[in-house]
Every structure is written in structure tokens, then in C-alpha cells.
Write a protein that holds these residues in place. Structure first.
Motif, PDB file in Angstrom:
ATOM      1  N   ARG A 106      -5.468  -0.969   3.695  1.00 44.97           N
ATOM      2  CA  ARG A 106      -4.377  -1.905   4.000  1.00 44.97           C
ATOM      3  C   ARG A 106      -4.918  -3.156   4.714  1.00 44.97           C
ATOM      4  N   TYR A 107      -5.788  -2.927   5.703  1.00 39.34           N
ATOM      5  CA  TYR A 107      -6.335  -4.045   6.478  1.00 39.34           C
ATOM      6  C   TYR A 107      -7.280  -4.891   5.624  1.00 39.34           C
ATOM      7  N   GLN A 108      -8.127  -4.230   4.851  1.00 46.23           N
ATOM      8  CA  GLN A 108      -9.057  -4.953   3.991  1.00 46.23           C
ATOM      9  C   GLN A 108      -8.310  -5.837   2.995  1.00 46.23           C
ATOM     10  N   HIS A 109      -7.230  -5.311   2.446  1.00 47.19           N
ATOM     11  CA  HIS A 109      -6.435  -6.092   1.496  1.00 47.19           C
ATOM     12  C   HIS A 109      -5.849  -7.326   2.179  1.00 47.19           C
ATOM     13  N   LYS A 110      -5.386  -7.159   3.393  1.00 43.91           N
ATOM     14  CA  LYS A 110      -4.766  -8.269   4.129  1.00 43.91           C
ATOM     15  C   LYS A 110      -5.740  -9.412   4.349  1.00 43.91           C
ATOM     16  N   LEU A 157      -8.892 -14.814  -0.107  1.00 43.67           N
ATOM     17  CA  LEU A 157     -10.146 -15.071  -0.813  1.00 43.67           C
ATOM     18  C   LEU A 157      -9.999 -14.821  -2.315  1.00 43.67           C
ATOM     19  N   TYR A 158      -9.253 -13.771  -2.677  1.00 46.23           N
ATOM     20  CA  TYR A 158      -9.015 -13.500  -4.091  1.00 46.23           C
ATOM     21  C   TYR A 158      -8.206 -14.633  -4.726  1.00 46.23           C
ATOM     22  N   ARG A 169      -1.895  -4.942  -5.168  1.00 47.26           N
ATOM     23  CA  ARG A 169      -1.477  -3.766  -4.383  1.00 47.26           C
ATOM     24  C   ARG A 169       0.019  -3.939  -4.168  1.00 47.26           C
ATOM     25  N   PHE A 170       0.788  -3.622  -5.191  1.00 44.34           N
ATOM     26  CA  PHE A 170       2.176  -4.075  -5.252  1.00 44.34           C
ATOM     27  C   PHE A 170       3.087  -3.492  -4.172  1.00 44.34           C
ATOM     28  N   PRO A 185      -1.114   1.493  -0.049  1.00 43.39           N
ATOM     29  CA  PRO A 185      -2.046   0.461  -0.502  1.00 43.39           C
ATOM     30  C   PRO A 185      -2.861   0.849  -1.724  1.00 43.39           C
ATOM     31  N   ARG A 186      -2.910   2.136  -2.063  1.00 46.44           N
ATOM     32  CA  ARG A 186      -3.658   2.553  -3.257  1.00 46.44           C
ATOM     33  C   ARG A 186      -2.872   2.306  -4.540  1.00 46.44           C
TER      34      ARG A 186
END
Length: 328
Positions: free
Chosen positions: A31-35, A40-41, A89-90, A101-102
Motif C-alpha cells: 500500500r505504501y509503495q504504491h502511494k 512516478l508511474y 491497484r483499483f 492493494p493486491r
């Protein structure tokens, strides 16, 4: 010193609790990594949009789980027509409360091609927890509007969708996920088609992957208990008298997965190819450079040969699965 059965059971319970804690930490890490990487993506998408062949080159260098699923008959379409690909990560992107988050959404964007009419094909994977301790991906078969005579799945994808819709329409037994009758006409037709199918299954059959039989309601109940710190007792799945036929049909449904390793491909797409796309693109460029150097070296060697030599000219090297006429 002998260990009693009670001590063993207690140890297993402690290990189970510890495993659940590790799972919670992993969830929060994702969750944190996605945030922090989401901006950047977004910037990456703006940059690579200027490179028309970016995603086709990335898929040419795809990790093994994906590469092995791309058949020669798929290459011309997938590598020659794809112009954009994205992963969302809808559940957390939509601010769903306690969103997983998965859970991921894959979006493939294609140029006009001779195989199907779709410009965009999307497929969702929900990460769910079952009452029996099952954890994994759940998905729904997605239809593709194939042009006449161009269905690379040989009808498997359409039947997988029909069988899934048929299964969803059957009432649940006693409020449980177990169905009154598992196999219907569409499922039977799919089973026959799978038995008749010869050769490797197309990558596009991946869009028919179903995964675990875990409903949203069951998942919500388990997640709520996990959050409250309650112990989750696995439901008794022992076969009861008179259930023989139902269980046989359930086993048949398990065998109707037209792309059994669909979850592995989904994970490879979401956790490897998507975050490491720049690495795979660079690898493709390095392959290009290496091939050009090898080709030029071969030309020089050939020029030094005496006239009348029977040696053949070196052939140009191509990327694996290169399908858009790219010779290097």
C-alpha cells in the motif's frame, strides 16, 4: 523429550497468528509503495507515450512466466499491435475502505488489427480470503470480439465466459457458495471443447481465467474478522451423504480453467513486468545494439574472404517473438 499433541496444536496456532501478522505487514508495504511510486508511474507513462514501440519491446523481453505463455501465433497480434499497457491497484486507487492493494486491473490498448475489433481490453483480479483458509486471485472471464476466423483461443474464451455466467445464475445452496448443480450446458460444452483442443493454449485465453471460488461477501466477512483480531475457523468441507454428485460436478468445474496458471501470469505482469518496464526496454535496446555489432562484424569478415568462397552471408538476428517486421 516427547511433544504432546496439545503442545503441537498450540505451536501451530502461534505460527498461524505469526503468518497472519506477516501478511498484514506485506499488505501495508504494498500500500505504501504504491502511494509513493504512483506519481512516478504517471511521469513514466507521459515519457514512454512518445515511443510507439515501447510496450511491444517490453513484452518481447517479458519474464519467463509471461514469455512461456505467448505462443508464436500470439506474437504478431500482441507484439505487433499493443501500443499501451497499464496496471492499476483499483481498490486503493478508488479509496475503497480497507481496499486490498493486491487487487489489480490490467489494461491493454491495441492498434487496429486483423484479429479483433477491441481497442481496449481490461481484466480485473480481486485478491480475496476464503473461510476455509484459501487466499488468492478471483477474476471474471472477459470476452474478446474476434473477427471471423481469427479467434486464437479456438472458441475457449467465449465458452469460458458463457460457463461463468451460467454458474453465476445458479442459486446458492443453503446460503452457501456451493451450487445446487455445477455443470450446465455451457460448462459441458466448454469441457468438451477443452478435451478436443490440441496444442498450446493462446495467451489470450488468459482473459478467461477465473481463479478461486471466493465471493466478495465471504472475503468481506473474513477480512472483518482479521481486522478485529478474531480467530478464523475453517468451515467444514467434509463430504456429506448424498453429496457425491455435487462434489463430482464441483471437481469438473475445477477442471474447466482454460488458463490454469493465470494467477502466476497476473503476478508477473503486476509485480515484475510493470514496475521493471524500463529495465526490459533497456534490455531490448541492448539486444538491438549487440545484434547490430554482430551483423557489422560479420560483414567485415565476409569482405576479407576470397572471391568464390561458398560461405553463406550471416543472417540478421531477430528478437524472440519479434512480430512487427523488426530486423536487427
Amino acid at each position: 523429550m516427547a511433544v504432546t499433541a496439545e503442545e503441537v496444536m498450540a505451536t501451530y496456532e502461534d505460527l498461524a497468528k505469526l503468518e497472519a501478522q506477516f501478511d498484514d505487514v506485506e499488505t501495508e508495504t504494498i500500500r505504501y509503495q504504491h502511494k509513493i511510486t504512483k506519481p512516478l508511474y504517471a511521469k513514466r507513462a507521459e515519457v514512454v507515450a512518445k515511443i510507439s514501440s515501447f510496450w511491444s519491446l517490453v513484452f518481447e523481453q517479458a519474464p519467463m512466466e509471461i514469455d512461456e505463455s505467448i505462443q508464436p501465433t500470439d506474437s504478431a497480434l500482441l507484439l505487433g499491435s499493443i501500443h499501451n499497457f497499464s496496471v492499476e491497484r483499483f481498490e486503493i486507487d478508488s479509496d475503497i475502505e480497507n481496499g486490498e492493494p493486491r487487487s489489480v486491473l490490467f489494461r491493454f490498448e491495441f492498434n487496429e488489427n486483423e484479429y479483433f475489433e477491441d481497442k481496449v481490453i481490461e481484466k480485473k483480479f480481486w485478491w480475496r480470503y476464503g473461510k476455509d483458509g484459501t487466499i488468492g486471485y478471483v477474476s471474471e472471464p472477459v470476452n474478446i470480439k474476434w473477427k471471423d476466423g481469427k479467434d486464437l483461443t479456438n472458441g475457449l474464451l467465449a465458452l469460458a465466459r458463457a460457463a461463468w455466467e451460467e454458474d453465476q445464475a445458479v442459486p446458492k445452496k443453503d446460503g452457501k457458495d456451493k451450487k445446487e448443480k455445477a455443470l450446465g450446458p455451457a460448462a459441458s460444452a466448454l469441457k468438451k471443447k477443452m478435451e478436443e483442443h490440441e496444442g498450446a493454449v493462446s495467451f489470450f485465453a488468459w482473459f478467461g481465467f477465473v481463479g478461486e471460488k471466493i465471493s466478495a461477501e465471504e472475503n468481506a466477512e473474513v477480512v472483518a474478522k482479521k481486522k478485529a483480531g478474531e480467530e478464523i475457523e475453517a468451515e467444514d468441507t467434509e463430504m456429506q451423504d448424498g453429496d457425491d454428485e455435487d462434489w463430482e460436478d464441483e471437481d469438473d468445474l475445477e477442471d474447466l480453467e482454460i488458463f490454469p496458471n493465470g494467477d502466476d501470469v497476473a503476478m508477473a505482469l503486476a509485480d515484475d513486468l510493470w514496475p521493471n518496464a524500463l529495465k526490459y526496454f533497456t534490455a531490448a535496446q541492448d539486444d538491438d545494439l549487440g545484434s547490430d555489432i554482430e551483423f557489422e562484424s560479420g560483414d567485415e569478415d565476409e569482405e576479407d574472404e576470397e572471391e568464390g568462397s561458398s560461405a553463406q552471408k550471416p543472417s540478421k538476428k531477430k528478437h524472440k517473438g519479434c512480430a512487427h517486421g523488426c530486423e536487427h
